[in-house]
Design a protein around this motif. Structure first.
Motif, PDB file in Angstrom:
ATOM      1  N   CYS A 242      16.409 -26.475  -5.718  1.00 24.72           N
ATOM      2  CA  CYS A 242      16.632 -24.814  -5.881  1.00 24.72           C
ATOM      3  C   CYS A 242      16.406 -24.007  -5.223  1.00 24.72           C
ATOM      4  CB  CYS A 242      15.617 -24.824  -7.836  1.00 24.72           C
ATOM      5  SG  CYS A 242      16.496 -23.473  -8.406  1.00 24.72           S
ATOM      6  N   ASN A 243      16.435 -22.676  -5.183  1.00 21.47           N
ATOM      7  CA  ASN A 243      16.421 -21.754  -3.926  1.00 21.47           C
ATOM      8  C   ASN A 243      14.861 -20.737  -4.669  1.00 21.47           C
ATOM      9  OD1 ASN A 243      15.923 -21.175  -1.340  1.00 21.47           O
ATOM     10  ND2 ASN A 243      17.642 -19.211  -2.072  1.00 21.47           N
ATOM     11  N   VAL A 244      15.260 -20.894  -5.952  1.00 21.34           N
ATOM     12  CA  VAL A 244      14.162 -20.001  -6.308  1.00 21.34           C
ATOM     13  C   VAL A 244      13.254 -20.098  -7.148  1.00 21.34           C
ATOM     14  CG1 VAL A 244      14.434 -17.691  -8.073  1.00 21.34           C
ATOM     15  CG2 VAL A 244      16.486 -18.193  -6.823  1.00 21.34           C
ATOM     16  N   PRO A 245      12.498 -20.094  -6.689  1.00 15.97           N
ATOM     17  CA  PRO A 245      10.936 -20.567  -7.627  1.00 15.97           C
ATOM     18  C   PRO A 245      10.474 -19.453  -8.908  1.00 15.97           C
ATOM     19  CG  PRO A 245      10.423 -19.320  -5.033  1.00 15.97           C
ATOM     20  CD  PRO A 245      11.842 -19.218  -5.883  1.00 15.97           C
ATOM     21  N   GLY A 246       9.866 -20.286  -9.263  1.00 14.06           N
ATOM     22  CA  GLY A 246       9.663 -19.509 -10.660  1.00 14.06           C
ATOM     23  C   GLY A 246      10.964 -19.894 -11.830  1.00 14.06           C
ATOM     24  N   SER A 247      12.253 -19.834 -11.160  1.00 15.20           N
ATOM     25  CA  SER A 247      13.238 -19.850 -11.735  1.00 15.20           C
ATOM     26  C   SER A 247      13.473 -20.987 -13.333  1.00 15.20           C
ATOM     27  CB  SER A 247      14.541 -20.571 -11.561  1.00 15.20           C
ATOM     28  OG  SER A 247      14.492 -21.837 -10.223  1.00 15.20           O
ATOM     29  N   SER A 248      14.582 -20.029 -13.933  1.00 18.88           N
ATOM     30  CA  SER A 248      14.255 -21.770 -15.895  1.00 18.88           C
ATOM     31  C   SER A 248      14.221 -23.088 -15.343  1.00 18.88           C
ATOM     32  CB  SER A 248      15.414 -21.547 -16.388  1.00 18.88           C
ATOM     33  OG  SER A 248      15.592 -19.767 -16.478  1.00 18.88           O
TER      34      SER A 248
ATOM     35  N   LEU B 116      17.417 -40.798 -12.761  1.00 19.53           N
ATOM     36  CA  LEU B 116      17.035 -39.544 -11.988  1.00 19.53           C
ATOM     37  C   LEU B 116      17.733 -38.192 -11.869  1.00 19.53           C
ATOM     38  CD1 LEU B 116      14.167 -37.576 -10.721  1.00 19.53           C
ATOM     39  CD2 LEU B 116      15.396 -38.150  -8.819  1.00 19.53           C
ATOM     40  N   LEU B 117      17.777 -37.246 -13.179  1.00 18.52           N
ATOM     41  CA  LEU B 117      18.905 -36.461 -13.015  1.00 18.52           C
ATOM     42  C   LEU B 117      18.430 -35.399 -12.042  1.00 18.52           C
ATOM     43  CD1 LEU B 117      20.863 -35.042 -14.688  1.00 18.52           C
ATOM     44  CD2 LEU B 117      18.963 -33.095 -15.557  1.00 18.52           C
ATOM     45  N   ILE B 118      19.523 -35.325 -10.915  1.00 19.57           N
ATOM     46  CA  ILE B 118      18.617 -34.037  -9.776  1.00 19.57           C
ATOM     47  C   ILE B 118      20.021 -33.080 -10.391  1.00 19.57           C
ATOM     48  CG2 ILE B 118      19.084 -33.524  -7.648  1.00 19.57           C
ATOM     49  CD1 ILE B 118      18.579 -36.326  -7.370  1.00 19.57           C
ATOM     50  N   THR B 119      19.372 -31.989 -11.157  1.00 20.16           N
ATOM     51  CA  THR B 119      19.952 -30.456 -11.295  1.00 20.16           C
ATOM     52  C   THR B 119      20.048 -29.984  -9.263  1.00 20.16           C
ATOM     53  OG1 THR B 119      17.961 -29.453 -11.593  1.00 20.16           O
ATOM     54  CG2 THR B 119      19.742 -29.869 -13.217  1.00 20.16           C
ATOM     55  N   LEU B 120      21.288 -29.141  -9.310  1.00 20.41           N
ATOM     56  CA  LEU B 120      21.388 -28.681  -7.685  1.00 20.41           C
ATOM     57  C   LEU B 120      21.434 -27.198  -8.039  1.00 20.41           C
ATOM     58  CD1 LEU B 120      23.040 -30.759  -5.526  1.00 20.41           C
ATOM     59  CD2 LEU B 120      20.850 -30.431  -5.506  1.00 20.41           C
ATOM     60  N   SER B 121      20.309 -25.892  -7.565  1.00 23.85           N
ATOM     61  CA  SER B 121      20.838 -24.905  -8.179  1.00 23.85           C
ATOM     62  C   SER B 121      20.725 -23.597  -7.379  1.00 23.85           C
ATOM     63  CB  SER B 121      20.500 -24.621  -9.287  1.00 23.85           C
ATOM     64  OG  SER B 121      20.870 -23.034  -9.580  1.00 23.85           O
ATOM     65  N   GLN B 122      20.983 -22.880  -6.359  1.00 18.39           N
ATOM     66  CA  GLN B 122      20.405 -22.124  -5.828  1.00 18.39           C
ATOM     67  C   GLN B 122      19.799 -20.897  -6.343  1.00 18.39           C
ATOM     68  OE1 GLN B 122      19.192 -18.489  -3.763  1.00 18.39           O
ATOM     69  NE2 GLN B 122      21.053 -18.223  -5.570  1.00 18.39           N
ATOM     70  N   SER B 123      20.432 -20.482  -7.656  1.00 21.16           N
ATOM     71  CA  SER B 123      19.470 -19.216  -8.597  1.00 21.16           C
ATOM     72  C   SER B 123      18.845 -19.993  -9.457  1.00 21.16           C
ATOM     73  CB  SER B 123      20.381 -18.817  -9.480  1.00 21.16           C
ATOM     74  OG  SER B 123      21.055 -19.582 -10.157  1.00 21.16           O
ATOM     75  N   GLY B 124      19.027 -21.423 -10.232  1.00 20.55           N
ATOM     76  CA  GLY B 124      18.404 -21.891 -11.098  1.00 20.55           C
ATOM     77  C   GLY B 124      18.073 -21.284 -12.291  1.00 20.55           C
TER      78      GLY B 124
END
Ligand code: M6R
Length: 364
Positions: free
Chosen positions: A130-136, A99-107
Motif C-alpha cells: 500500500c502507498n498510504v501509511p495508516g490507511s484502513s 497468504l492474502l495480498i491486497t494491493l492498493s495505492q490508497s488503502g
C-alpha cells in the motif's frame, strides 16, 4: 505542487526513477531483502505460505496479474489473482496456507477492504502492499509493505503501479527463499532492482519520440494493446491508462488471443500498440504482428532492440534499452504512461481529473 510540470500525472511519471530507489530504501542489506520490512510476524508467516491469493482493483489488479507470472515462474508458488468486487461476492475456496495480498495505492478501496474482512478468518495471514501509511488496509492487515511512492494526486495511477511491482518482487524474493530461490539468484534480482532508477531514467529520455507517436492517436476512436506473458497485464494497463484519460476506447489482449476474436476489429483505423521485449515470446509475438499488418492495422511497437524489429510502412518502432526479463513489466509500463499522457494532452482532456472518476473509490 506540480513544479515545472504541466500536470500531476506527468510529474508522477517523472518521479518514478526516484520512487524505484525509495521502495528499496531500508529494505536491502548485503544484496538481500530484509524480511522484517514486512512486519514483526513476517518470518512465521512466510515460513508457512503454501499459496498466494492477490486481490485488488483497477491498476492495482494489473500489478497483481504481473506478480502471478513471477510467483509461479520464479519460485513455483501457486498464485491466484482476482478483482476485489468479484472475489468478495462469490463463494471462494481458500486453501490452507493462503497468504492474502491486497494491493492498493490508497488503502481505502471499499471492495478490496471488504474482500480482506470477508476472508480474514480463513487465511493464514494478510499482507497489504500500500502507498498510504495508516490507511484502513494497512491497519487491518497482519503484514504490510509500504510502497513509499509519495502522494499520488493524478487520478491515473502511475508511480503507485510501478512501485507496487517492485514491492511484489521483494515479496516474491523473501517467500522464494523457502521455495528453492538461491542466494545468488536473489542477489542478481536485487542488483537489477537497484539499477531501475538508471534504467527508468533512460526510458523517460524517450519522451520526444513517444510524443510524436501520440499524434497518430488523437483522431482515433479505438485502440488495441497487445502483450504476452508478464507483458500481457502491461498491455491491459496501457489500455486502461489510455481510456481513462483520453476517453479513447482501448482494449488490452494477450497477443495469442487475436485470432479468437479481436482480429475482426483490425483495420486502418485501429491502432495496435504492442509491448515486445526481446524475450523468448518475441517470435510468437512477431507472428501476431504480421496478422495485424495483413489486415491493414497500424502498429506502434515498443521493442527490446532495433535489430529485432524495425520501423517500416505501417509499423512505428521505439526501441527501449535492454533489461533483464523480470524488469520488463516495470520498464515497458513507462512508455505506455507517456503515450496516454500525450494523447490526452493533444485531445485536451482533463488529465489529472478524468470525467466520472475519483482518486479513491471508497464506496462500491
Ligand atoms: O487505491 P487503489 O490502488 O486501491 O485503487 C484502485 C483503482 O481504483 C485504481 O487503480 C484505478 O484503476 C486508477 N484510477 C487507475 O489509474
Amino acid at each position: 505542487d506540480k513544479g515545472e510540470f504541466k500536470h500531476f500525472m506527468l510529474k508522477e511519471i517523472y518521479e518514478q526513477p526516484d520512487v524505484m530507489a525509495q521502495v528499496l530504501e531500508g529494505r536491502i542489506a548485503s544484496g538481500h531483502v530484509l524480511e522484517q520490512a514486512f512486519g514483526v510476524d513476517a518470518k512465521r508467516v512466510f515460513d508457512q505460505v503454501k499459496q498466494v491469493q492477490i486481490v485488488a482493483c483497477g491498476t492495482s489488479y494489473h500489478a497483481g496479474m504481473v506478480a502471478k507470472y513471477w510467483f509461479e515462474e520464479l519460485i513455483g508458488l501457486p498464485c491466484m489473482v482476482e478483482v476485489a468486487s468479484e472475489f468478495r461476492y462469490r463463494s471462494v475456496v481458500i486453501r490452507e496456507g493462503t497468504l492474502l495480498i491486497t494491493l492498493s495505492q490508497s488503502g481505502e478501496t471499499a471492495d478490496t477492504l471488504a474482500a480482506l474482512r470477508d476472508v480474514k478468518s480463513q487465511i493464514l495471514a494478510s499482507l497489504s502492499i500500500c502507498n498510504v501509511p495508516g490507511s484502513s488496509l494497512v491497519r487491518e492487515s497482519d503484514l504490510c509493505l509500504m510502497t513509499n511512492a509519495g502522494p499520488e494526486i493524478g487520478v491515473a495511477s502511475t508511480k503507485a503501479f510501478t512501485s507496487q511491482l517492485v514491492a511484489l518482487l521483494l515479496t516474491c524474493l523473501v517467500i522464494g527463499r523457502r521455495h528453492g530461490l538461491s542466494s545468488e539468484q536473489e542477489k542478481q534480482i536485487v542488483t537489477d532492482l537497484q539499477n531501475l532508477p538508471t534504467l527508468t531514467r533512460a526510458i523517460l529520455d524517450l519522451d520526444e519520440p513517444v510524443k510524436a507517436m501520440a499524434e497518430a492517436f488523437a483522431e482515433k476512436h479505438h485502440a488495441l494493446f497487445l502483450g504476452r506473458g508478464a507483458l500481457y497485464p502491461i498491455a491491459l494497463e496501457g489500455a486502461l491508462k489510455l481510456k481513462e484519460i483520453s476517453y479513447i476506447h482501448a482494449e488490452g489482449y494477450p497477443a495469442g488471443e487475436l485470432k479468437h476474436g479481436p482480429l475482426a476489429l483490425v483495420d486502418k483505423d485501429m491502432p495496435v500498440v504492442t509491448v515486445a521485449p526481446n524475450n523468448e515470446m518475441l517470435d510468437k509475438l512477431k507472428a501476431n504482428l504480421q496478422e495485424v499488418r495483413a489486415r491493414g492495422g497500424e502498429l506502434f511497437v515498443f521493442a527490446g532492440c532495433e535489430q529485432t524489429l524495425k520501423s517500416e510502412e505501417g509499423m512505428q518502432v521505439i526501441a527501449l534499452p535492454a533489461c533483464s526479463k523480470l524488469m520488463e513489466p516495470i520498464v515497458y509500463t513507462l512508455p505506455l504512461q507517456l503515450l496516454s499522457y500525450h494523447v490526452a494532452v493533444l485531445k485536451g482532456t482533463d488529465v489529472d481529473q478524468p470525467r466520472n472518476l475519483a482518486k479513491s473509490v471508497t464506496v462500491e
